[in-house]
Write a protein that holds these residues in place. Structure first.
Motif, PDB file in Angstrom:
ATOM      1  N   GLY A 107       0.964  -1.203  -0.105  1.00  0.00           N
ATOM      2  CA  GLY A 107      -0.137  -0.029  -0.111  1.00  0.00           C
ATOM      3  C   GLY A 107       0.975   1.541   0.030  1.00  0.00           C
ATOM      4  O   GLY A 107       0.571   2.284  -0.712  1.00  0.00           O
ATOM      5  N   LEU A 108       2.000   1.165   0.799  1.00  0.00           N
ATOM      6  CA  LEU A 108       2.846   2.333   0.796  1.00  0.00           C
ATOM      7  C   LEU A 108       3.505   2.412  -0.669  1.00  0.00           C
ATOM      8  O   LEU A 108       3.636   3.837  -1.251  1.00  0.00           O
ATOM      9  N   ARG A 109       3.903   1.639  -1.173  1.00  0.00           N
ATOM     10  CA  ARG A 109       4.478   1.494  -2.720  1.00  0.00           C
ATOM     11  C   ARG A 109       3.141   2.077  -3.523  1.00  0.00           C
ATOM     12  O   ARG A 109       3.659   2.735  -4.390  1.00  0.00           O
ATOM     13  N   ASP A 110       2.186   1.538  -3.553  1.00  0.00           N
ATOM     14  CA  ASP A 110       1.132   1.833  -4.702  1.00  0.00           C
ATOM     15  C   ASP A 110       0.549   3.572  -4.385  1.00  0.00           C
ATOM     16  O   ASP A 110       0.419   3.879  -5.207  1.00  0.00           O
ATOM     17  N   SER A 111       0.799   4.018  -2.939  1.00  0.00           N
ATOM     18  CA  SER A 111       0.260   5.507  -2.730  1.00  0.00           C
ATOM     19  C   SER A 111       1.263   6.102  -3.491  1.00  0.00           C
ATOM     20  O   SER A 111       0.616   7.075  -3.978  1.00  0.00           O
ATOM     21  N   ARG A 112       2.450   6.028  -3.868  1.00  0.00           N
ATOM     22  CA  ARG A 112       3.464   6.723  -4.520  1.00  0.00           C
ATOM     23  C   ARG A 112       2.963   6.848  -5.907  1.00  0.00           C
ATOM     24  O   ARG A 112       3.096   7.672  -6.771  1.00  0.00           O
ATOM     25  N   GLN A 113       2.648   5.369  -6.355  1.00  0.00           N
ATOM     26  CA  GLN A 113       2.362   5.555  -7.895  1.00  0.00           C
ATOM     27  C   GLN A 113       0.835   6.112  -8.203  1.00  0.00           C
ATOM     28  O   GLN A 113       0.916   6.838  -9.008  1.00  0.00           O
ATOM     29  N   ILE A 114       0.066   5.886  -7.146  1.00  0.00           N
ATOM     30  CA  ILE A 114      -1.382   6.253  -7.213  1.00  0.00           C
ATOM     31  C   ILE A 114      -0.874   8.127  -7.396  1.00  0.00           C
ATOM     32  O   ILE A 114      -1.552   8.661  -8.180  1.00  0.00           O
ATOM     33  N   ARG A 115      -0.318   8.608  -6.472  1.00  0.00           N
ATOM     34  CA  ARG A 115      -0.046  10.005  -6.527  1.00  0.00           C
ATOM     35  C   ARG A 115       0.690  10.434  -7.825  1.00  0.00           C
ATOM     36  O   ARG A 115       0.281  11.507  -8.453  1.00  0.00           O
ATOM     37  N   ARG A 116       1.401   9.719  -8.392  1.00  0.00           N
ATOM     38  CA  ARG A 116       1.973  10.211  -9.759  1.00  0.00           C
ATOM     39  C   ARG A 116       1.023  10.166 -10.698  1.00  0.00           C
ATOM     40  O   ARG A 116       0.814  11.167 -11.343  1.00  0.00           O
ATOM     41  N   GLU A 117       0.181   9.198 -10.685  1.00  0.00           N
ATOM     42  CA  GLU A 117      -0.788   9.257 -11.687  1.00  0.00           C
ATOM     43  C   GLU A 117      -1.916  10.290 -11.639  1.00  0.00           C
ATOM     44  O   GLU A 117      -2.329  11.027 -12.550  1.00  0.00           O
ATOM     45  N   LEU A 118      -2.199  10.434 -10.226  1.00  0.00           N
ATOM     46  CA  LEU A 118      -3.269  11.692 -10.124  1.00  0.00           C
ATOM     47  C   LEU A 118      -2.340  13.116 -10.244  1.00  0.00           C
ATOM     48  O   LEU A 118      -3.136  13.939 -11.056  1.00  0.00           O
ATOM     49  N   MET A 119      -1.247  13.363 -10.163  1.00  0.00           N
ATOM     50  CA  MET A 119      -0.683  14.293 -10.678  1.00  0.00           C
ATOM     51  C   MET A 119      -0.482  14.512 -12.039  1.00  0.00           C
ATOM     52  O   MET A 119      -0.817  15.581 -12.689  1.00  0.00           O
ATOM     53  N   THR A 120      -0.142  13.497 -12.638  1.00  0.00           N
ATOM     54  CA  THR A 120      -0.292  13.485 -14.338  1.00  0.00           C
ATOM     55  C   THR A 120      -1.554  13.831 -14.675  1.00  0.00           C
ATOM     56  O   THR A 120      -1.589  14.755 -15.597  1.00  0.00           O
ATOM     57  N   CYS A 121      -2.571  13.252 -14.135  1.00  0.00           N
ATOM     58  CA  CYS A 121      -3.918  13.697 -14.433  1.00  0.00           C
ATOM     59  C   CYS A 121      -4.300  15.230 -14.342  1.00  0.00           C
ATOM     60  O   CYS A 121      -4.781  15.897 -15.001  1.00  0.00           O
ATOM     61  N   LEU A 122      -3.668  15.574 -13.125  1.00  0.00           N
ATOM     62  CA  LEU A 122      -4.206  17.214 -12.578  1.00  0.00           C
ATOM     63  C   LEU A 122      -3.449  18.049 -13.653  1.00  0.00           C
ATOM     64  O   LEU A 122      -3.847  19.139 -14.040  1.00  0.00           O
ATOM     65  N   HIS A 123      -2.032  17.605 -14.124  1.00  0.00           N
ATOM     66  CA  HIS A 123      -1.344  18.591 -14.996  1.00  0.00           C
ATOM     67  C   HIS A 123      -1.623  18.601 -16.510  1.00  0.00           C
ATOM     68  O   HIS A 123      -1.152  19.260 -17.318  1.00  0.00           O
ATOM     69  N   ARG A 124      -2.752  17.879 -16.872  1.00  0.00           N
ATOM     70  CA  ARG A 124      -3.155  17.671 -18.305  1.00  0.00           C
ATOM     71  C   ARG A 124      -3.920  18.958 -18.569  1.00  0.00           C
ATOM     72  O   ARG A 124      -4.563  19.404 -17.970  1.00  0.00           O
TER      73      ARG A 124
END
Length: 144
Positions: A127-144
């Motif tokens: 879950g800790l590892r996944d949270s980093r990946q989810i955060r990256r994906e979320l930031m990518t979506c927000l910056h579009r």
């Protein structure tokens, strides 16, 4: 004191010491860490131990909260406890015929508790590892 093939800045080591070093390496002994290197290894080990203790404590807190706040988990825990209680009663009743049964049930209880704890720890770390990946994906979506 200095060997002819070496510079004046690097004194030759006596042959005995060179053989001892080679023998130690052959026996699997490690080299001494360079100055500053040992502190880094010790710091890394210490941080790893502290993090492991944090994960263990946090998983324990989460499971305790689940036991009081999650009805499904509480029900399953009660069913496991009841089944184990029945096994222990049966093992004690069969003690004369199967003397190792009680010990086997106790070992099973300890091992399943250990396995359950390890599974929870693995899930928490993932879950800790996944949270980093989810955060990256979320930031990518927000910056579009």
């Amino acid at each position: 004191m200095f060997d002819q093939q070496r510079t004046r800045f690097r004194p030759a080591l006596p042959a005995v010491r060179r053989r001892d070093t080679a023998a130690r390496r052959a026996a699997g002994c490690r080299r001494r860490p360079r100055p500053g290197q040992a502190g880094g290894v010790m710091l890394t080990r210490l941080l790893s131990e502290v993090f492991d203790q944090y994960v263990f404590t946090r998983v324990d807190q989460i499971l305790n909260l689940a036991g009081t706040h999650d009805a499904r988990y509480s029900k399953t825990a009660a069913e496991v406890s009841a089944a184990l209680g029945k096994l222990l009663v049966l093992a004690r009743a069969l003690k004369a015929q199967q003397p190792e049964m009680t010990g086997l049930v106790m070992d099973f209880e300890a091992l399943t508790a250990l396995e359950s704890g390890q599974a929870a720890e693995i899930a928490y770390r993932q879950g800790l590892r996944d949270s980093r990946q989810i955060r990256r994906e979320l930031m990518t979506c927000l910056h579009r």
